[in-house]
Design an enzyme around this catalytic site. Structure first.
Site: not given
Ligand SMILES: NC(=O)c1ccc[n+]([C@@H]2O[C@H](COP(=O)([O-])OP(=O)(O)OC[C@H]3O[C@@H](n4cnc5c(N)ncnc54)[C@H](O)[C@@H]3O)[C@@H](O)[C@H]2O)c1
Ligand SMILES: CC(C)C[C@H](N)C(=O)O
Length: 364
Positions: A80, A182
């Site tokens: 990461k 988000g």
């Molecule tokens: N994007 C992906 O494909 C993916 C894959 C696996 C895991 N994740 C995980 O999922 C989570 C969200 O990812 P995302 O891509 O939607 O990110 P994002 O930044 O689009 O959304 C996160 C949201 O959380 C809000 N936030 C932050 N702190 C907060 C709090 N204390 N209380 C309430 N809201 C809060 C932010 O304002 C934002 O709107 C992260 O932990 C990320 O690592 C994402």
């Molecule tokens: C490779 C990405 C899609 C990784 C993603 N942000 C995750 O935490 O899984």
């Protein structure tokens, strides 16, 4: 933090510190384990309070990716990146291109993609300097934004969790409290709304909340109030460590199932969740949809093949719930055991010499 001691304790391979004065890049690339293949994991851009906080996040998230990729059955290790900076103010072409050159310098040991604070457009800029990036624009034959696929996987995993907790995997009429609306959570809410769930949402970004209220008729609450609302399912979809000593006594949900990485502040919080009889979907199992999707690019992207694997997250979770029940152990431990066994067995199976140490992906 004694960095090398910490890395030794959890068996980390490498930590790369990136500093480029001209572009303002300050980043940590962490490679946790490459037993199964090159380390694949996203790039997070966030306003960290300190360099140490950023480095610790990179370390924790990289280890989570090793477990996620292994649990999803991928031939990939875990890594990461975190970039220190405000994603709304500090992005630039030169920053992402400078970062792309650091990735290229790792010569395929690390492959990146999106995470919190980064987008497909950012990945396209990184791609100007390296091929070791996924989740770029579909115009390049890529899979694009992984978030909607992650959301679909979380939705499927939530249904599996509901089946265990309530005896049916229907989410119709269930009340689901969503922390952070988000990229992933907004798409997840679309599936939940369509199935007839009632949504309670919160976010530190008021516009994100408003969007969910308007689109799904969601009820909005303040960020600190989301833990104590009356609900069936708590879906953490913001940042990590939100299952902890302060929040656990407030939770009324029977299920915890969301997309956030590193939801348990410490392992013992997973033990408490288990003792309380809450069905906890281990974060790195339920949120693997995005990485499954971007990983498929390394084979030549085939959406149908990727989606079939994402559908499989339902069964992956069921297997973990079965082990947890049979062995009377918390679900996070059941998942960790499965992953650690897979890595140990394959470490052994892959120990024979190969000319140039080729990996399966580099042969395709
Ligand atoms: N994007 C992906 O494909 C993916 C894959 C696996 C895991 N994740 C995980 O999922 C989570 C969200 O990812 P995302 O891509 O939607 O990110 P994002 O930044 O689009 O959304 C996160 C949201 O959380 C809000 N936030 C932050 N702190 C907060 C709090 N204390 N209380 C309430 N809201 C809060 C932010 O304002 C934002 O709107 C992260 O932990 C990320 O690592 C994402
Ligand atoms: C490779 C990405 C899609 C990784 C993603 N942000 C995750 O935490 O899984």
């Amino acid at each position: 933090m004694e960095i090398l001691t910490y890395m030794e304790k959890y068996d980390y391979e490498q930590l790369v510190v990136c500093q480029d004065k001209e572009s303002g890049l300050k980043a940590f690339i962490c490679i946790h384990d490459t037993t199964l293949g090159p380390a694949l994991g996203g790039t997070r851009m966030w306003t960290y309070k300190s360099e140490e906080a950023a480095m610790e996040d990179a370390l924790r998230l990289a280890r989570g990716m090793t477990y996620k990729n292994a649990a999803a059955g991928l031939n990939l290790g875990g890594g990461k990146t975190v970039i220190m900076g405000d994603p709304r103010r500090d992005k630039s072409e030169e920053l992402f291109r400078a970062f792309g050159r650091y990735i290229q310098g790792l010569n395929g040991r690390y492959i990146t993609a999106e995470d919190v604070g980064t987008t497909v457009e950012d990945m396209d800029l990184i791609h100007e300097e390296t091929d070791y990036v996924t989740g770029i624009s579909p115009a390049f034959g890529s899979s694009g934004n992984p978030s909607p696929i992650t959301a679909y996987g979380v939705y499927k995993g939530m249904k599996a969790s509901a089946k265990v907790a309530f005896g049916s995997d229907s989410l119709e009429g269930k009340t689901i409290a969503v922390q952070g609306v988000g990229n992933v959570a907004y798409s997840m809410c679309e599936f939940l709304h369509e199935e007839g769930a009632n949504l309670i949402v919160t976010d530190i970004n008021k516009e994100a909340v408003q969007r969910a209220v308007e689109a799904f008729g969601a009820k909005a609450v303040d960020p600190d109030d989301i833990y104590s609302v009356d609900c069936d399912i708590f879906a953490p979809c913001a940042l990590g460590a939100i299952i902890n000593d302060d929040t656990l006594p407030q939770l009324k949900a029977k299920v915890i199932a969301g997309s956030a990485n590193n939801q348990l502040r410490e392992d013992n919080h997973g033990d408490i969740v288990f003792e309380k009889g809450i069905v906890y979907a281990p974060d790195y199992v339920i949120n693997a949809g995005g990485v499954i999707n971007v990983a498929d690019e390394l084979l030549g992207y085939n959406r149908e093949r990727a989606m079939k694997k994402v559908e499989g997250l339902y069964d992956n979770l069921m297997k973990i719930y079965d082990i947890s029940k049979e062995q009377n152990i918390p679900t996070y431990k059941a998942a960790d055991h499965l992953v650690e066994q897979r890595i140990a067995k394959l470490k052994n199976a892959r120990s024979t010499f190969l000319q140039n140490g080729q990996s399966i992906i580099s042969r395709r």
